[in-house]
Design a protein around this motif. Structure first.
Motif, PDB file in Angstrom:
ATOM      1  N   ILE A 384      -5.855 -34.613  -1.936  1.00  0.00           N
ATOM      2  CA  ILE A 384      -5.438 -35.665  -0.996  1.00  0.00           C
ATOM      3  C   ILE A 384      -4.835 -35.062   0.263  1.00  0.00           C
ATOM      4  O   ILE A 384      -5.075 -35.530   1.379  1.00  0.00           O
ATOM      5  CB  ILE A 384      -4.452 -36.630  -1.682  1.00  0.00           C
ATOM      6  CG1 ILE A 384      -5.180 -37.409  -2.784  1.00  0.00           C
ATOM      7  CG2 ILE A 384      -3.831 -37.594  -0.668  1.00  0.00           C
ATOM      8  CD1 ILE A 384      -4.267 -38.222  -3.663  1.00  0.00           C
ATOM      9  N   ALA A 385      -4.061 -33.987   0.103  1.00  0.00           N
ATOM     10  CA  ALA A 385      -3.403 -33.374   1.253  1.00  0.00           C
ATOM     11  C   ALA A 385      -4.374 -32.590   2.135  1.00  0.00           C
ATOM     12  O   ALA A 385      -4.174 -32.494   3.352  1.00  0.00           O
ATOM     13  CB  ALA A 385      -2.290 -32.439   0.768  1.00  0.00           C
ATOM     14  N   ALA A 413     -10.538 -38.159  -6.847  1.00  0.00           N
ATOM     15  CA  ALA A 413     -11.930 -38.059  -7.298  1.00  0.00           C
ATOM     16  C   ALA A 413     -12.883 -38.616  -6.239  1.00  0.00           C
ATOM     17  O   ALA A 413     -13.949 -38.042  -5.975  1.00  0.00           O
ATOM     18  CB  ALA A 413     -12.111 -38.804  -8.618  1.00  0.00           C
ATOM     19  N   THR A 414     -12.493 -39.730  -5.615  1.00  0.00           N
ATOM     20  CA  THR A 414     -13.324 -40.346  -4.580  1.00  0.00           C
ATOM     21  C   THR A 414     -13.454 -39.447  -3.361  1.00  0.00           C
ATOM     22  O   THR A 414     -14.555 -39.295  -2.798  1.00  0.00           O
ATOM     23  CB  THR A 414     -12.725 -41.704  -4.172  1.00  0.00           C
ATOM     24  OG1 THR A 414     -12.819 -42.603  -5.288  1.00  0.00           O
ATOM     25  CG2 THR A 414     -13.457 -42.294  -2.982  1.00  0.00           C
ATOM     26  N   THR A 452      -4.106 -47.884  -3.058  1.00  0.00           N
ATOM     27  CA  THR A 452      -4.071 -47.697  -1.610  1.00  0.00           C
ATOM     28  C   THR A 452      -4.812 -46.421  -1.242  1.00  0.00           C
ATOM     29  O   THR A 452      -4.737 -45.419  -1.945  1.00  0.00           O
ATOM     30  CB  THR A 452      -2.626 -47.610  -1.082  1.00  0.00           C
ATOM     31  OG1 THR A 452      -2.662 -47.306   0.333  1.00  0.00           O
ATOM     32  CG2 THR A 452      -1.833 -46.533  -1.806  1.00  0.00           C
ATOM     33  N   TYR A 453      -5.533 -46.481  -0.141  1.00  0.00           N
ATOM     34  CA  TYR A 453      -6.250 -45.312   0.345  1.00  0.00           C
ATOM     35  C   TYR A 453      -5.420 -44.496   1.323  1.00  0.00           C
ATOM     36  O   TYR A 453      -5.860 -43.442   1.785  1.00  0.00           O
ATOM     37  CB  TYR A 453      -7.554 -45.746   1.027  1.00  0.00           C
ATOM     38  CG  TYR A 453      -8.673 -46.059   0.058  1.00  0.00           C
ATOM     39  CD1 TYR A 453      -9.611 -45.100  -0.290  1.00  0.00           C
ATOM     40  CD2 TYR A 453      -8.787 -47.329  -0.498  1.00  0.00           C
ATOM     41  CE1 TYR A 453     -10.650 -45.397  -1.168  1.00  0.00           C
ATOM     42  CE2 TYR A 453      -9.821 -47.636  -1.378  1.00  0.00           C
ATOM     43  CZ  TYR A 453     -10.748 -46.664  -1.718  1.00  0.00           C
ATOM     44  OH  TYR A 453     -11.771 -46.949  -2.587  1.00  0.00           O
ATOM     45  N   GLY A 454      -4.222 -45.004   1.654  1.00  0.00           N
ATOM     46  CA  GLY A 454      -3.363 -44.290   2.576  1.00  0.00           C
ATOM     47  C   GLY A 454      -4.026 -44.134   3.926  1.00  0.00           C
ATOM     48  O   GLY A 454      -4.476 -45.099   4.534  1.00  0.00           O
ATOM     49  N   ALA A 455      -4.115 -42.881   4.387  1.00  0.00           N
ATOM     50  CA  ALA A 455      -4.682 -42.611   5.707  1.00  0.00           C
ATOM     51  C   ALA A 455      -6.210 -42.588   5.694  1.00  0.00           C
ATOM     52  O   ALA A 455      -6.833 -42.472   6.754  1.00  0.00           O
ATOM     53  CB  ALA A 455      -4.159 -41.273   6.234  1.00  0.00           C
ATOM     54  N   PRO A 457     -10.127 -44.147   4.919  1.00  0.00           N
ATOM     55  CA  PRO A 457     -10.793 -45.455   4.925  1.00  0.00           C
ATOM     56  C   PRO A 457     -11.100 -45.917   3.496  1.00  0.00           C
ATOM     57  O   PRO A 457     -11.339 -45.091   2.604  1.00  0.00           O
ATOM     58  CB  PRO A 457     -12.086 -45.192   5.697  1.00  0.00           C
ATOM     59  CG  PRO A 457     -12.307 -43.719   5.611  1.00  0.00           C
ATOM     60  CD  PRO A 457     -10.948 -43.093   5.560  1.00  0.00           C
ATOM     61  N   ASN A 458     -11.061 -47.241   3.296  1.00  0.00           N
ATOM     62  CA  ASN A 458     -11.406 -47.739   1.968  1.00  0.00           C
ATOM     63  C   ASN A 458     -12.917 -47.622   1.762  1.00  0.00           C
ATOM     64  O   ASN A 458     -13.647 -47.168   2.650  1.00  0.00           O
ATOM     65  CB  ASN A 458     -10.915 -49.174   1.775  1.00  0.00           C
ATOM     66  CG  ASN A 458     -11.531 -50.144   2.774  1.00  0.00           C
ATOM     67  OD1 ASN A 458     -12.660 -49.979   3.208  1.00  0.00           O
ATOM     68  ND2 ASN A 458     -10.771 -51.174   3.150  1.00  0.00           N
ATOM     69  N   HIS A 459     -13.372 -48.070   0.612  1.00  0.00           N
ATOM     70  CA  HIS A 459     -14.781 -47.850   0.297  1.00  0.00           C
ATOM     71  C   HIS A 459     -15.706 -48.594   1.256  1.00  0.00           C
ATOM     72  O   HIS A 459     -16.725 -48.038   1.711  1.00  0.00           O
ATOM     73  CB  HIS A 459     -15.084 -48.282  -1.143  1.00  0.00           C
ATOM     74  CG  HIS A 459     -16.501 -48.008  -1.543  1.00  0.00           C
ATOM     75  ND1 HIS A 459     -17.002 -46.743  -1.753  1.00  0.00           N
ATOM     76  CD2 HIS A 459     -17.558 -48.868  -1.740  1.00  0.00           C
ATOM     77  CE1 HIS A 459     -18.283 -46.811  -2.073  1.00  0.00           C
ATOM     78  NE2 HIS A 459     -18.650 -48.092  -2.075  1.00  0.00           N
ATOM     79  N   ALA A 460     -15.368 -49.846   1.578  1.00  0.00           N
ATOM     80  CA  ALA A 460     -16.213 -50.626   2.480  1.00  0.00           C
ATOM     81  C   ALA A 460     -16.298 -49.962   3.853  1.00  0.00           C
ATOM     82  O   ALA A 460     -17.376 -49.896   4.469  1.00  0.00           O
ATOM     83  CB  ALA A 460     -15.674 -52.045   2.600  1.00  0.00           C
ATOM     84  N   GLN A 461     -15.152 -49.458   4.340  1.00  0.00           N
ATOM     85  CA  GLN A 461     -15.134 -48.805   5.655  1.00  0.00           C
ATOM     86  C   GLN A 461     -15.948 -47.498   5.625  1.00  0.00           C
ATOM     87  O   GLN A 461     -16.680 -47.195   6.562  1.00  0.00           O
ATOM     88  CB  GLN A 461     -13.689 -48.507   6.052  1.00  0.00           C
ATOM     89  CG  GLN A 461     -12.873 -49.766   6.320  1.00  0.00           C
ATOM     90  CD  GLN A 461     -11.388 -49.483   6.424  1.00  0.00           C
ATOM     91  OE1 GLN A 461     -10.882 -48.514   5.832  1.00  0.00           O
ATOM     92  NE2 GLN A 461     -10.684 -50.329   7.157  1.00  0.00           N
ATOM     93  N   PHE A 462     -15.806 -46.752   4.538  1.00  0.00           N
ATOM     94  CA  PHE A 462     -16.558 -45.490   4.400  1.00  0.00           C
ATOM     95  C   PHE A 462     -18.057 -45.767   4.359  1.00  0.00           C
ATOM     96  O   PHE A 462     -18.852 -45.090   5.012  1.00  0.00           O
ATOM     97  CB  PHE A 462     -16.116 -44.753   3.138  1.00  0.00           C
ATOM     98  CG  PHE A 462     -16.872 -43.484   2.860  1.00  0.00           C
ATOM     99  CD1 PHE A 462     -16.641 -42.349   3.613  1.00  0.00           C
ATOM    100  CD2 PHE A 462     -17.830 -43.428   1.844  1.00  0.00           C
ATOM    101  CE1 PHE A 462     -17.350 -41.174   3.385  1.00  0.00           C
ATOM    102  CE2 PHE A 462     -18.541 -42.261   1.603  1.00  0.00           C
ATOM    103  CZ  PHE A 462     -18.296 -41.124   2.378  1.00  0.00           C
TER     104      PHE A 462
END
Length: 482
Positions: A384-385, A413-414, A452-455, A457-462
């Motif tokens: 993540i970092a 994982a994503t 939360t996806y934090g900084a 993009p969520n899946h739809a945005q990706f």
């Protein structure tokens, strides 16, 4: 269990007459099954009948000149395996000498078989190795003239063009005994020093034509003879437990090579000659310093560690293990290091090592180590970092890590899977499209579990970004939408 289940017990209830009729129906049109059935009938008559049928089959294989393509390749391998199984089960228990002769003839089939098929995956070579292993099992109970056997072995090894007789000397060491091994040593030296024959020269005549290089046939033949001599004498030395004879094949310089020193030092260790082993391995490690890929000389390090342990040099061993861990993130080195520490000290040292791994400059190596340790929470934190630094081309490590993190760390994982998807699409790597489509589907599966996806993009945005930037890669999107 149902009485209609297809298993041995239910089939036996059908009776001999019904089974015989069934077998006759099944073998119609299948030469391989017909051969197998005839072999089984011969087996019922005794090992002599089986041996005769096997030799007939060997002769057929030797005469055949038809090329074996990939469609028939598996069938050929299965046929060869069946012949070995018949020797092992029907001949060897009753007549080990006859079994040996059959196995020897089987190995001699290698040139005719290899010459008409592509064994790039090594399956046929593997069957030949199995035959050598079977000879090793027979060796203690065989009754062979040791002098004659030694001469057969030299001729076979000298003529082998496909490695079919590799390992034959260790396999027959019991049958050869001391006298046979000594005779093999004597005739090998004489053969290697003898003038080249016309047959030996003919094997190397014309090498290099068409590529601008044509080395002397005599030079090529001599080099090959000396290489074969070296291998045979090394195998004899091993069989006799003679470390000095094994070492004698190498010069002082060669004993510093990373490809040679570990084998020699290991033999010295096994002979209880720890100081000599340590000297050889130390000089080899010094010679390897500064060379590319030094970190991958694990065989050198393994023997070096055993030497230090035998000598009771615990502090030096600890220093080596920690230094190697810092260079390579070796899981085995860290585990060995921690075992050498007092209770409770090892806990603190483990935490320090994991902190070191998290900050390791090579991100893929860090992820691989933390997953293998395992330290999944730390792995997720690193991913993540440092997600922007992920190398999506390292798909073996990233796929393993993503699978390990999916349940408890779906965001990490994503991000790993996204990196692989982007690498595939950005690089236009169409052969990986189906894997990328699967990774994207797995991202979709993880979406509901990510709070939360934090900084990021969520899946739809990706997904929308992918369509905008790679919408023309129709082969990929067809797989996604399938």
């Amino acid at each position: 269990m149902s009485k209609k289940t297809l298993n041995q017990a239910n089939l036996e209830k059908l009776g001999a007459e019904t089974l015989a009729a069934l077998v006759m129906d099944l073998v119609q049109g299948s030469a391989a099954l017909q051969r197998r059935a005839r072999m089984e009938l011969s087996a019922a008559q005794g090992p002599g009948e089986v041996a005769a049928d096997l030799r007939k089959r060997f002769a057929s294989l030797r005469r055949s000149t038809a090329y074996v393509g990939w469609r028939k390749y598996k069938g050929l391998v299965k046929d060869l395996q069946g012949l070995l199984a018949m020797i092992e089960s029907q001949v060897a228990p009753q007549d080990p000498n006859e079994a040996f002769e059959l196995l020897w003839s089987f190995l001699q089939l290698a040139p005719s078989i290899h010459g008409r098929t592509d064994d790039s995956n090594g399956a046929i070579g593997g069957v030949m190795s199995d035959a050598v292993e079977m000879i090793a099992d027979l060796s203690p109970v065989m009754a062979k003239d040791r002098t004659a056997l030694a001469e057969r072995i030299l001729e076979a090894v000298a003529e082998a063009g496909y490695g079919e007789f590799d390992g034959i000397i260790p396999a027959t060491a019991d049958a050869l005994g001391h006298d046979g091994l000594e005779h093999l040593k004597e005739i090998t030296v004489a053969w290697a020093d003898a003038p080249l024959t016309e047959h030996e020269l003919a094997q190397y005549d014309g090498i290099g034509i068409g590529i601008g290089i044509r080395p002397s046939a005599a030079d090529s033949a001599r080099r090959q003879k000396q290489a074969t001599r070296s291998i045979i004498l090394a195998d004899i030395a091993d069989a006799q437990g003679d470390v000095d004879a094994y070492m004698a094949r190498y010069s002082d310089e060669q004993l510093t090579y990373g490809t040679i020193a570990p084998d020699v030092a290991r033999r010295l260790l096994d002979a209880g000659r720890t100081e000599e082993a340590f000297d050889i391995i130390t000089r080899a490690r010094a010679a390897e310093e500064g060379k590319p890929f030094r970190m991958f000389r694990y065989d050198l390090d393994a023997v070096y560690e055993d030497c230090l342990e035998r000598q009771g040099k615990t502090e030096a061993l600890k220093g080596h293990l920690w230094a190697t861990f810092e260079q390579t993130l070796s899981v085995s080195c860290l585990r060995k290091y921690l075992k050498l520490l007092p209770d409770f000290d090892d806990i603190e040292a483990e935490e320090a090592a994991l902190d070191f791994a998290e900050a390791y400059p090579q991100l893929v190596a860090a992820i691989g180590f933390l997953v293998e340790w395992p330290a999944h929470a730390r792995t997720a934190r690193v991913v993540i970092a440092r997600a922007d630094d992920l190398d999506g081309d390292a798909y073996l490590t990233l796929t393993t890590a993503a699978d390990a993190l999916t349940a408890e760390h779906p965001l990490a994982a994503t991000l790993l899977r996204r990196a692989m998807v982007l690498d595939t699409l950005s690089g236009g790597k169409s052969k990986r499209y189906r894997y990328a489509a699967r990774h994207l589907a797995e991202c979709q599966s993880c979406d509901a579990a990510i709070e939360t996806y934090g900084a990021y993009p969520n899946h739809a945005q990706f997904l929308e970004t992918l369509r905008q930037e790679h919408g023309r890669k129709h082969g990929f999107w067809r797989l996604v939408e399938a």
